[in-house]
Design an enzyme around this catalytic site. Structure first.
Site, mmCIF file in Angstrom:
data_model
loop_
_atom_site.group_PDB
_atom_site.id
_atom_site.type_symbol
_atom_site.label_atom_id
_atom_site.label_comp_id
_atom_site.label_asym_id
_atom_site.label_seq_id
_atom_site.Cartn_x
_atom_site.Cartn_y
_atom_site.Cartn_z
ATOM 1 N N GLY A 1 80.329 23.685 58.156
ATOM 2 C CA GLY A 1 80.930 23.960 59.453
ATOM 3 C C GLY A 1 81.574 25.310 59.606
ATOM 4 N N GLU B 1 79.796 22.030 51.487
ATOM 5 C CA GLU B 1 78.340 22.176 51.553
ATOM 6 C C GLU B 1 78.019 23.189 52.645
ATOM 7 O OE1 GLU B 1 77.376 18.151 54.104
ATOM 8 O OE2 GLU B 1 77.621 17.911 51.936
ATOM 9 N N ARG C 1 75.044 27.624 57.178
ATOM 10 C CA ARG C 1 75.012 28.803 58.050
ATOM 11 C C ARG C 1 75.772 29.981 57.424
ATOM 12 N NH1 ARG C 1 74.370 28.346 63.436
ATOM 13 N NH2 ARG C 1 75.184 26.222 63.346
ATOM 14 N N CYS D 1 55.598 30.370 78.134
ATOM 15 C CA CYS D 1 55.496 30.195 79.583
ATOM 16 C C CYS D 1 56.621 29.299 80.094
ATOM 17 C CB CYS D 1 54.128 29.609 79.931
ATOM 18 S SG CYS D 1 52.747 30.647 79.434
ATOM 19 N N TYR E 1 69.397 28.140 60.575
ATOM 20 C CA TYR E 1 69.134 27.457 61.849
ATOM 21 C C TYR E 1 68.319 28.355 62.777
ATOM 22 C CZ TYR E 1 72.556 24.304 59.925
ATOM 23 O OH TYR E 1 73.211 23.445 59.085
#
Length: 394
Positions: A230, A267, A270, A345, A374
């Site tokens: 986090g 853990e 990011r 598109c 991510y």
């Protein structure tokens, strides 16, 4: 030469006039040094794990494996990718684990199963009983109060994640009747992309006190407390990063709250991998439409979905490419607030929304930073069946 300058040099070397450039570029050496720095800044009792969901690229996992004590897998596919690292701890997470996933975790004797619900605990018990193995589990708890300012929150409110803290007494009573499972830990992953170090320290302190109180109240023998990840990246303001130095110092100061026999786990995903991936795509067109300046690139949200999912502008810079092969005038924009769009598109295929750009031309390269987590693996690769980007490791 810095890693960023080396990446730009590599891009200019590889660009071909016949094939518009599109690639992910990973700074493998930088990632390894970052992992070492993070791990060495934490107390000995604290274990650094890598959250596979952020980026399961085997090259990146190999780069960091010497500096992390374990890995968190959220699927059987992720767990299978870790067979090359038999000496590392493995834990599994996820809100909808299959029986096959649970069976693999039990037979491979992983460090911990993070249980999301009472029904999941009952299934773990059934499988463990059939296999004749007693299984260690950590209950994932959806706390009544969690960090409030993160980009995404998974606790402190109704979500599909974890067990309602207020129901813990009845849950514990039922689990006590299941002899093939043993609660030896708690899992508190509650947020994604939190940027406030002091708020994260308060969260860790709360988790430690909760775990200690529950260990005593329910007569548990805990050896594992996992705070999740986090910790975030400030995509919009890169000069205001999460203050890791203050955070790691604060973790040292919180150690007296933890029992000496607990393994404390972060853990990270990011924050570990994000800064060391880049996405580069060649400019295919520029134009002004109803007064708004657009840049379209060879690529888009089917390669880098995060900015479209979060409706944000991803950090970028323009790499000037002076060669021009066409016998035509070269379209360009100067000193415009630009919207950078992909080749899909749909008007939702946006990576940048109205950010100032001094000069950009067809044939230049847009380089997106902080694309190491991510990014590629959360993107809808097959929409329109466009070609995939190159994968380059430096």
């Amino acid at each position: 030469m810095s890693s960023a300058e080396q990446i730009k040099t590599e891009i200019l070397k590889m660009k071909s006039a016949r094939h518009p450039f599109c690639a992910y570029i990973y700074d493998v050496k930088g990632l390894e040094e970052h992992a070492l720095s993070l791990a060495s800044s934490l107390p000995e009792q604290v274990s650094l794990y890598y959250a596979m969901k952020a980026n399961p690229d085997p090259m990146l996992i190999h780069a960091i494996h010497r500096h992390v004590k374990g890995f968190e897998a959220a699927s059987l596919g992720e767990l299978d990718k870790l067979t090359a690292f038999p000496d590392h701890q493995k834990v599994i997470s996820g809100p909808a684990k299959t029986d096959d996933f649970l069976k693999a975790a039990i037979t491979r004797e992983i460090r911990m199963i993070h249980a999301e619900s009472l029904w999941e605990v009952e299934r773990i018990h059934l499988i463990a009983q059939m296999l004749g193995k007693k299984v260690r589990i950590a209950l994932r708890i959806n706390l009544q109060a969690a960090i409030g300012k993160a980009r995404l929150t998974m606790a402190g409110k109704p979500t599909q994640f974890g067990m309602d803290e207020t129901r813990l007494p009845e849950i514990m009573e039922k689990i006590n009747q299941l002899p093939f499972v043993e609660i030896t830990g708690f899992h508190f992953h509650s947020v994604s992309n939190n940027l406030d170090a002091s708020a994260h320290l308060a969260f860790v302190s709360q988790c430690l006190m909760k775990a200690k109180g529950w260990e005593a109240h329910y007569h548990l023998d805990l050896n594992y407390v996992n705070f999740g990840g986090g910790i975030g990246i400030h995509y919009e303001k890169q000069d205001e990063p999460f203050n890791w130095e203050a955070f790691s110092q604060g973790i040292h100061e919180l150690m007296p709250l933890a029992s000496s026999h607990w393994e404390l786990v972060f853990e990270l995903g990011r924050y570990m991998a994000g800064p060391f991936g880049y996405y580069a795509a060649e400019v295919m067109d520029v134009k002004v439409n109803h007064g708004q300046a657009y840049v379209t690139i060879r690529g888009g949200s089917h390669h880098l979905r995060l900015p479209a999912a979060w409706k944000m502008s991803h950090p970028f810079e323009v790499i000037a490419v002076d060669d021009w092969e066409y016998p035509l005038s070269r379209p360009a924009l100067r000193e415009k607030d630009v919207w950078i769009a992909g080749e899909l598109c749909t008007p939702n295929d946006l990576l940048v929304r109205g950010e100032f750009c001094e000069h950009i031309r067809v044939g230049d390269i847009v380089l997106f930073r902080y694309a190491g987590a991510y990014a590629w693996t959360i993107s809808h690769h097959d929409f329109l069946s466009h070609g995939k980007p190159q994968m380059i490791y430096i």
